[in-house]
Scaffold this active site. Structure first.
Site, PDB file in Angstrom:
ATOM      1  N   ASP A 151      -2.189   2.947 -37.782  1.00 22.05           N
ATOM      2  CA  ASP A 151      -2.126   2.285 -39.080  1.00 22.05           C
ATOM      3  C   ASP A 151      -2.176   0.784 -38.803  1.00 22.05           C
ATOM      4  O   ASP A 151      -3.239   0.236 -38.559  1.00 22.05           O
ATOM      5  CB  ASP A 151      -0.831   2.754 -39.768  1.00 22.05           C
ATOM      6  CG  ASP A 151      -0.687   2.273 -41.199  1.00 22.05           C
ATOM      7  OD1 ASP A 151      -1.545   1.530 -41.666  1.00 22.05           O
ATOM      8  OD2 ASP A 151       0.299   2.643 -41.856  1.00 22.05           O
ATOM      9  N   SER A 152      -1.033   0.083 -38.760  1.00 19.36           N
ATOM     10  CA  SER A 152      -1.058  -1.343 -38.405  1.00 19.36           C
ATOM     11  C   SER A 152      -1.414  -1.535 -36.934  1.00 19.36           C
ATOM     12  O   SER A 152      -1.911  -2.579 -36.540  1.00 19.36           O
ATOM     13  CB  SER A 152       0.315  -1.977 -38.673  1.00 19.36           C
ATOM     14  OG  SER A 152       1.261  -1.487 -37.747  1.00 19.36           O
ATOM     15  N   GLY A 153      -1.086  -0.538 -36.118  1.00 11.97           N
ATOM     16  CA  GLY A 153      -1.310  -0.654 -34.673  1.00 11.97           C
ATOM     17  C   GLY A 153      -0.071  -1.138 -33.937  1.00 11.97           C
ATOM     18  O   GLY A 153      -0.049  -1.180 -32.707  1.00 11.97           O
ATOM     19  N   GLY A 207       5.279  12.897 -35.301  1.00 12.67           N
ATOM     20  CA  GLY A 207       3.975  13.149 -35.916  1.00 12.67           C
ATOM     21  C   GLY A 207       2.900  13.740 -35.019  1.00 12.67           C
ATOM     22  O   GLY A 207       2.003  14.423 -35.504  1.00 12.67           O
ATOM     23  N   ARG A 255       4.444  18.573 -43.024  1.00  7.65           N
ATOM     24  CA  ARG A 255       4.023  18.430 -41.632  1.00  7.65           C
ATOM     25  C   ARG A 255       3.199  19.601 -41.123  1.00  7.65           C
ATOM     26  O   ARG A 255       2.336  19.454 -40.282  1.00  7.65           O
ATOM     27  CB  ARG A 255       5.257  18.372 -40.718  1.00  7.65           C
ATOM     28  CG  ARG A 255       5.744  17.011 -40.448  1.00  7.65           C
ATOM     29  CD  ARG A 255       6.727  17.052 -39.288  1.00  7.65           C
ATOM     30  NE  ARG A 255       7.691  15.992 -39.417  1.00  7.65           N
ATOM     31  CZ  ARG A 255       7.442  14.722 -39.150  1.00  7.65           C
ATOM     32  NH1 ARG A 255       6.247  14.358 -38.743  1.00  7.65           N
ATOM     33  NH2 ARG A 255       8.373  13.812 -39.313  1.00  7.65           N
ATOM     34  N   LYS A 267      -6.739   4.522 -39.477  1.00 11.26           N
ATOM     35  CA  LYS A 267      -6.967   3.780 -40.733  1.00 11.26           C
ATOM     36  C   LYS A 267      -7.434   2.381 -40.339  1.00 11.26           C
ATOM     37  O   LYS A 267      -6.628   1.453 -40.255  1.00 11.26           O
ATOM     38  CB  LYS A 267      -5.662   3.661 -41.520  1.00 11.26           C
ATOM     39  CG  LYS A 267      -5.130   4.935 -42.120  1.00 11.26           C
ATOM     40  CD  LYS A 267      -3.883   4.606 -42.957  1.00 11.26           C
ATOM     41  CE  LYS A 267      -3.216   5.853 -43.468  1.00 11.26           C
ATOM     42  NZ  LYS A 267      -1.932   5.585 -44.139  1.00 11.26           N
ATOM     43  N   THR A 317       2.868   0.247 -33.438  1.00 13.17           N
ATOM     44  CA  THR A 317       3.509   1.250 -32.581  1.00 13.17           C
ATOM     45  C   THR A 317       2.777   1.355 -31.249  1.00 13.17           C
ATOM     46  O   THR A 317       3.385   1.284 -30.183  1.00 13.17           O
ATOM     47  CB  THR A 317       3.514   2.633 -33.276  1.00 13.17           C
ATOM     48  OG1 THR A 317       4.110   2.495 -34.561  1.00 13.17           O
ATOM     49  CG2 THR A 317       4.266   3.662 -32.462  1.00 13.17           C
ATOM     50  N   ASP A 363      -0.278  10.344 -33.651  1.00 11.71           N
ATOM     51  CA  ASP A 363      -0.861  10.992 -34.829  1.00 11.71           C
ATOM     52  C   ASP A 363      -1.836  10.091 -35.576  1.00 11.71           C
ATOM     53  O   ASP A 363      -2.927  10.515 -35.936  1.00 11.71           O
ATOM     54  CB  ASP A 363       0.251  11.481 -35.781  1.00 11.71           C
ATOM     55  CG  ASP A 363       1.243  10.389 -36.181  1.00 11.71           C
ATOM     56  OD1 ASP A 363       1.132   9.241 -35.695  1.00 11.71           O
ATOM     57  OD2 ASP A 363       2.149  10.688 -36.978  1.00 11.71           O
TER      58      ASP A 363
HETATM   59  P1  IMP Z   1       1.668   1.747 -37.116  1.00 13.19           P
HETATM   60  O1  IMP Z   1       2.692   1.272 -36.155  1.00 13.19           O
HETATM   61  O2  IMP Z   1       1.609   0.892 -38.367  1.00 13.19           O
HETATM   62  O3  IMP Z   1       0.282   1.925 -36.518  1.00 13.19           O
HETATM   63  O4  IMP Z   1       2.201   3.072 -37.718  1.00 13.19           O
HETATM   64  C1  IMP Z   1       2.031   4.221 -37.215  1.00 13.19           C
HETATM   65  C2  IMP Z   1       3.027   5.227 -37.753  1.00 13.19           C
HETATM   66  O5  IMP Z   1       3.191   5.179 -39.191  1.00 13.19           O
HETATM   67  C3  IMP Z   1       2.441   6.568 -37.480  1.00 13.19           C
HETATM   68  O6  IMP Z   1       2.787   6.992 -36.186  1.00 13.19           O
HETATM   69  C4  IMP Z   1       3.008   7.429 -38.563  1.00 13.19           C
HETATM   70  O7  IMP Z   1       4.252   7.931 -38.146  1.00 13.19           O
HETATM   71  C5  IMP Z   1       3.201   6.491 -39.736  1.00 13.19           C
HETATM   72  N1  IMP Z   1       2.100   6.614 -40.721  1.00 13.19           N
HETATM   73  C6  IMP Z   1       1.184   5.670 -41.044  1.00 13.19           C
HETATM   74  N2  IMP Z   1       0.332   6.104 -41.992  1.00 13.19           N
HETATM   75  C7  IMP Z   1       0.702   7.366 -42.274  1.00 13.19           C
HETATM   76  C8  IMP Z   1       0.195   8.371 -43.187  1.00 13.19           C
HETATM   77  O8  IMP Z   1      -0.787   8.195 -43.939  1.00 13.19           O
HETATM   78  N3  IMP Z   1       0.873   9.563 -43.203  1.00 13.19           N
HETATM   79  C9  IMP Z   1       1.942   9.809 -42.406  1.00 13.19           C
HETATM   80  N4  IMP Z   1       2.436   8.920 -41.530  1.00 13.19           N
HETATM   81  C10 IMP Z   1       1.827   7.699 -41.458  1.00 13.19           C
HETATM   82 MG    MG Z   2       3.560   8.523 -35.363  1.00 10.86          MG
END
Ligand code: IMP
Ligand code: MG
Length: 187
Positions: free
Chosen positions: A113-115, A54, A175, A141, A117, A110
């Site tokens: 979201d939850s954080g 991403g 993408r 987010k 990663t 990129d």
């Molecule tokens: P986290 O670990 O929940 O913060 O997720 C992060 C990963 O989820 C990002 O690196 C994206 O690959 C994917 N992701 C989360 N939300 C979106 C979105 O709205 N569009 C595309 N990918 C997303």
């Molecule tokens: Mg990502």
């Protein structure tokens, strides 16, 4: 000579453009400027670690605006839902080529979201004896965070909707759109 990109129109999957290409470009300029300022006295190159897939467009725009010495590297991780992984579980699929010990690292992601990663990556890299670590995230987010993360460079705060474009996908589609659009998953 600069080549102008044509702007693809929205399809029926896409509700609206949230962030247009010019706005993105101006913000990436600002972020690159901040990173340049922060690291201008660094004696070794900054290691930019892009999280595949991403971040690849954000990273390529960002690194071409930097004036400080830097090295581009990548990692790949599994994201939830793709290989049936449990939510919140992150796995490293491909590591960096650079040895990160004693290096100054900037993770480029990129979207936050939850954080989970970023939390995983910060923990993993920190355990390798890096000299410093910061993170640059194109989209945030905020409502969705499950863990506290310190992000130094954020492109834009966005609401809790699925977005595509500028590197972000929905099942590998969209993408390469030059803007960020809100997606309406079709029933
Ligand atoms: P986290 O670990 O929940 O913060 O997720 C992060 C990963 O989820 C990002 O690196 C994206 O690959 C994917 N992701 C989360 N939300 C979106 C979105 O709205 N569009 C595309 N990918 C997303
Ligand atoms: Mg990502």
């Amino acid at each position: 000579m600069t080549q102008s990109l044509s702007i693809p129109p929205l399809t029926k999957d896409l509700a609206r453009v949230l962030i247009d290409a010019d706005t993105i470009s101006r913000r990436v300029d600002e972020l690159a400027h901040k990173i340049d300022e922060k690291y201008k006295d660094l004696e070794e190159p900054l290691i930019l670690v892009g999280v595949l897939k991403g971040s690849f467009i954000f990273l390529s725009d960002l690194c071409r605006r930097l004036t400080i010495p830097h090295v581009v590297d990548f990692i790949a991780i599994s994201s939830y839902g793709q290989q049936g992984d449990r939510r919140g579980e992150v796995r490293l699929l491909m590591d960096t080529r650079e040895n990160l010990a004693q290096r100054n690292v900037l993770i480029v992601e990129d979207i936050l979201d939850s954080g989970n990663t970023l939390a995983y990556l910060i923990k993993t890299f920190t355990s390798r004896g890096i000299k410093s670590i910061e993170t640059a995230v194109f989209l945030d987010k905020k409502e969705r965070h499950e863990v506290d993360i310190d992000v130094q460079y954020i492109g834009f705060d966005i609401p809790d909707v699925w977005v595509v474009g500028y590197g972000l996908d929905y099942k590998e589609k969209y993408r390469t759109l030059p803007y960020i659009a809100e997606m309406i998953p079709q029933k």
